[in-house]
Structures are given as C-alpha cells and as structure tokens.
Scaffold this motif. Structure first.
Motif, mmCIF file in Angstrom:
data_model
loop_
_atom_site.group_PDB
_atom_site.id
_atom_site.type_symbol
_atom_site.label_atom_id
_atom_site.label_comp_id
_atom_site.label_asym_id
_atom_site.label_seq_id
_atom_site.Cartn_x
_atom_site.Cartn_y
_atom_site.Cartn_z
ATOM 1 N N PRO A 164 0.787 -1.244 0.000
ATOM 2 C CA PRO A 164 0.000 0.000 0.000
ATOM 3 C C PRO A 164 0.810 1.280 0.000
ATOM 4 N N ASN A 165 1.950 1.305 0.636
ATOM 5 C CA ASN A 165 2.752 2.535 0.684
ATOM 6 C C ASN A 165 4.190 2.187 1.052
ATOM 7 N N GLY A 166 4.986 3.203 1.267
ATOM 8 C CA GLY A 166 6.413 2.985 1.488
ATOM 9 C C GLY A 166 6.761 2.313 2.795
ATOM 10 N N ASP A 275 -7.188 4.313 20.791
ATOM 11 C CA ASP A 275 -7.282 2.858 20.784
ATOM 12 C C ASP A 275 -8.403 2.419 19.852
ATOM 13 N N PHE A 276 -8.067 1.664 18.811
ATOM 14 C CA PHE A 276 -9.094 1.205 17.870
ATOM 15 C C PHE A 276 -9.944 0.063 18.444
ATOM 16 N N GLU A 277 -9.494 -0.482 19.579
ATOM 17 C CA GLU A 277 -10.164 -1.689 20.080
ATOM 18 C C GLU A 277 -11.660 -1.489 20.297
ATOM 19 N N THR A 304 -7.280 -4.486 10.239
ATOM 20 C CA THR A 304 -7.307 -4.034 8.849
ATOM 21 C C THR A 304 -7.965 -2.667 8.808
ATOM 22 N N ASN A 305 -7.284 -1.692 8.228
ATOM 23 C CA ASN A 305 -7.825 -0.334 8.143
ATOM 24 C C ASN A 305 -7.766 0.171 6.709
ATOM 25 N N MET A 306 -8.767 0.952 6.335
ATOM 26 C CA MET A 306 -8.736 1.632 5.044
ATOM 27 C C MET A 306 -8.324 3.079 5.286
HETATM 28 O O1 LIG Z 1 -2.005 1.613 11.229
HETATM 29 C C1 LIG Z 1 -2.789 2.517 10.972
HETATM 30 O O2 LIG Z 1 -3.980 2.451 11.256
HETATM 31 C C2 LIG Z 1 -2.256 3.780 10.368
HETATM 32 C C3 LIG Z 1 -1.573 3.581 9.069
HETATM 33 C C4 LIG Z 1 -0.868 4.826 8.674
HETATM 34 O O3 LIG Z 1 -0.600 5.676 9.461
HETATM 35 C C5 LIG Z 1 -0.508 5.060 7.273
HETATM 36 O O4 LIG Z 1 -0.593 4.115 6.479
HETATM 37 O O5 LIG Z 1 -0.140 6.189 6.931
#
Ligand SMILES: O=C(O)CCC(=O)C(=O)O
Ligand SMILES: [Fe+2]
Length: 365
Positions: A164-166, A275-277, A304-306
């Motif tokens: 997804p990213n660096g 806290d995402f919990e 898992t996060n979008m």
């Molecule tokens: O782990 C996360 O919810 C954050 C991810 C994040 O900060 C990012 O991908 O820029």
C-alpha cells in the motif's frame, strides 16, 4: 516520513495507470489471468516487500511493465462485490445514514445559497482524547465486510497485489495505479463528497478550498508474523481518514505527537494514544496528515484499516496554515457546495470574485 509515497503513486498513475484503466474498460482478453500468474511466478526477488521505509519505489518498473496484464487479469477473475466500485450509486448501502443525511442537508443549504448550519455535522465528529484527532462513523458495517471480502477475493486470484505505501507492506492500493485494485471511482467520490469538506470543516486553518482535491486510498493490514506495528511518520497528505474495518483484535493503538509546521518541535511533543479496540467497523479517525503518528504492535488477531490520504493537485501537500481572511480559506457555504463546487470558487481564488466573498461570508473568512 513517507512523503515520497505519493510521488510514486502519481508518476505511476500518469505513466501506466491510464493504460491500465483503458484496458479494464475493454473486453477482458482471455489468457490475461494466465499471463499474470506466469509473471507472478517469475517475480524477481526484489519484490519481496522487505523494506519498511522508502518501499513505495520497490520494483516500480516491474509493476509498470505488468500493469495492463494485471488489470486485465483482475477483470477476467471478476469482482465479488461490484457495488463497492460505484460508491456514488450505492451510498445507501455503504455510507453511515446519519452522516449521509447531514451531508445532504448541508449540500442542499449550500446549493440554495446558504446559510449552511454545520452543527449537525460537527456533532458527528467526536473527540478522541487527542487534540486534533476526530472520530466519526463513516461506513456501514456492510461496506467493511464487503471490502475485506473483496480483498480476499482479489488475493485468491493469484494476481500480485502491490504494497500500500512505502512503510506498510501488507494490504492493497485501491487506486488505478499499477498493482492497485482499481477502485479509484469510489475513492474519488468518498474524497470529494465526504473527505474534502469534512477535513475543511475540521481543520479550516490547514485545509483550504483546493488542498484536498486529490486522493490516495489504500488498505493496511497488521497480523502477527507480517507487519505488526508502524514506525512514527507524517503522511503525504494534508488530511487523512483512517477507517477501522473489523473488530476482534487487541493492541495496535495509534500514538500521536505534534504536527509539522504547526508545532515547534512536533516529534518531541508528548504522545497521546487512540485505541481502535473499541471502534466499530466503519468508524474512522480524521487527522491532519502532518500530525506525527505511529501504530503500536498488534497483540492478538488482525487489524485491517482503510486509509484515505487527501492532497492538492499533483500531490501537493499544503503545509502553511491559513491566516484569517486569506484567500482560499473555506467557509461553510464553500465547503458544502457539492462535489462540483470547487470549480465555482476559481474566480474567488483568482481574486476576481465580487459577490461570493461579500456579505455574510466575509465574516467567516
Ligand atoms: O495503522 C494505521 O492504522 C495507520 C496507518 C498509517 O498511518 C498510514 O498508512 O499512513
Ligand atoms: Fe500514517
């Protein structure tokens, strides 16, 4: 810092993404899946998702070379939940009803010439305990379940999915970039109807009229043995929406410090955690991209996060705060003028507008 992630995404989009998008629109060519799997089998060792920083350039040439084949292969494999790709047509299924109604009311008021009462929208942004970080119910649980299933379905095809990213190595890019899943239409709608005006409303001195016109959407996944945490960084965005897609995990708190170009010594500011919990699926964080943050280790299960990064044209991230009265600063009327509204304000930005900046709106500038 992962400020170069967008550079990679943008150059990839212009170089190969357009070709890939055209290819998807054409009839699926038989054999693309076979060719994609052959390319995957011959994948060079350099595409190992090894790097935890600067990884956005990992094997960029390889991804571009195969972009069209992979996009064709995906359309041959088919979509599990086609509705996800057309968020505008399926908002009733996917966007939280209270948010939808509040946005629709604000847009209607703006289209009628104002005034726009943002109180109902502001009441949907809840404090998190960390200053400058808001919490809101963005998606329905159905959206979250379907997106997770769609990612599993795409992975099951065997067509390679780009990191997804660096920094994050596991998950997917949702945009039309080589190796991405091609949900750019949904991401654009989400950014323009929701992300842009909400971030302008929440952060009026940081996010101006044209500062959040572009988007980069992706999914990150943490599980034991893969990515378990994320090092401190600021995003390549002016504002970020980070949506919790599932429950059933422990750990993975996000810790925030200060904000670049706003706080004097942002990385040494005291840390405060979210806290995402206790987040429901579809609940999101809204924060400035320049707000330094890190993810603590996942302790149990899978998170898992979008994530949707918002930025200006050509990936430009505005960092200077707006002064009161500065051109380009938004007002409620300008924020909620609808997805096409930003074009209406061009004259204002050029300083040619006589009417819009006058009267009632002037006080809010
Ligand atoms: O782990 C996360 O919810 C954050 C991810 C994040 O900060 C990012 O991908 O820029
Ligand atoms: Fe981030």
């Amino acid at each position: 810092m992962i400020t170069s992630a967008l550079c990679a995404a943008h150059s990839a989009r212009s170089a190969a993404g357009a070709g890939a998008m055209q290819a998807v629109a054409a009839a699926p060519s038989a054999g693309a899946l076979e060719r994609a799997l052959a390319a995957a089998a011959a994948k060079p060792a350099s595409i190992s998702n090894a790097s935890k920083s600067g990884g956005e350039f990992e094997a960029a040439d390889w991804w571009e070379e195969h972009a069209e084949t992979f996009a064709l292969a995906r359309s041959e494999w088919g979509r599990l939940h086609p509705g996800l790709y057309d968020l505008a047509a399926n908002e009733a299924d996917y966007i939280d009803p209270s948010l939808r109604a509040a946005v629709a009311a604000a847009e209607a008021a703006a289209m009628a010439g104002g005034p726009v009462d943002e109180a109902p929208l502001r009441s949907l942004l809840k404090p998190t305990g960390v200053a400058g970080v808001w919490r809101l119910q963005l998606f329905t649980p159905r959206f979250c379940a379907e997106l997770r299933e769609e990612l599993d379905h795409a992975a099951a095809s065997g067509v390679p999915i780009r990191r997804p990213n660096g920094m994050n190595r596991f998950g997917a890019i949702l945009e039309a970039v080589p190796g991405g899943l091609g949900m750019e239409g949904a991401m654009r709608h989400l950014a323009h109807r929701y992300g842009r005006p909400l971030s302008q409303m929440a952060f009026p001195s940081s996010v101006g009229l044209r500062d959040a016109d572009e988007h980069y959407g992706f999914v990150v996944r943490y599980r034991p043995g893969e990515d378990e945490s994320l090092a401190e960084h600021a995003d390549a965005s002016v504002a970020t929406i980070n949506v919790n897609l599932a429950d059933g995990f422990r750990g993975g708190r996000l810790t925030f410090k200060g904000t670049r170009f706003v706080d004097a010594d942002p990385r040494n500011a005291p840390a405060a955690a979210v806290d995402f919990e206790d987040f429901a699926p579809g609940e999101a964080l809204l924060h400035l991209g320049g707000h330094y943050h890190a993810a603590e280790p996942i302790q149990q299960g899978e998170r898992t996060n979008m994530v949707l990064w918002l930025m200006g044209e050509h990936g430009v991230v505005r960092v200077a705060p707006y002064e009161r009265g500065e051109r380009g600063r938004t007002t409620p009327l300008r924020r909620w003028g609808g997805a096409e509204a930003s074009g209406r304000w061009e004259a204002l930005l050029r300083g040619e507008d006589g009417g819009v900046a006058g009267g009632r709106e002037r006080d809010e500038l």
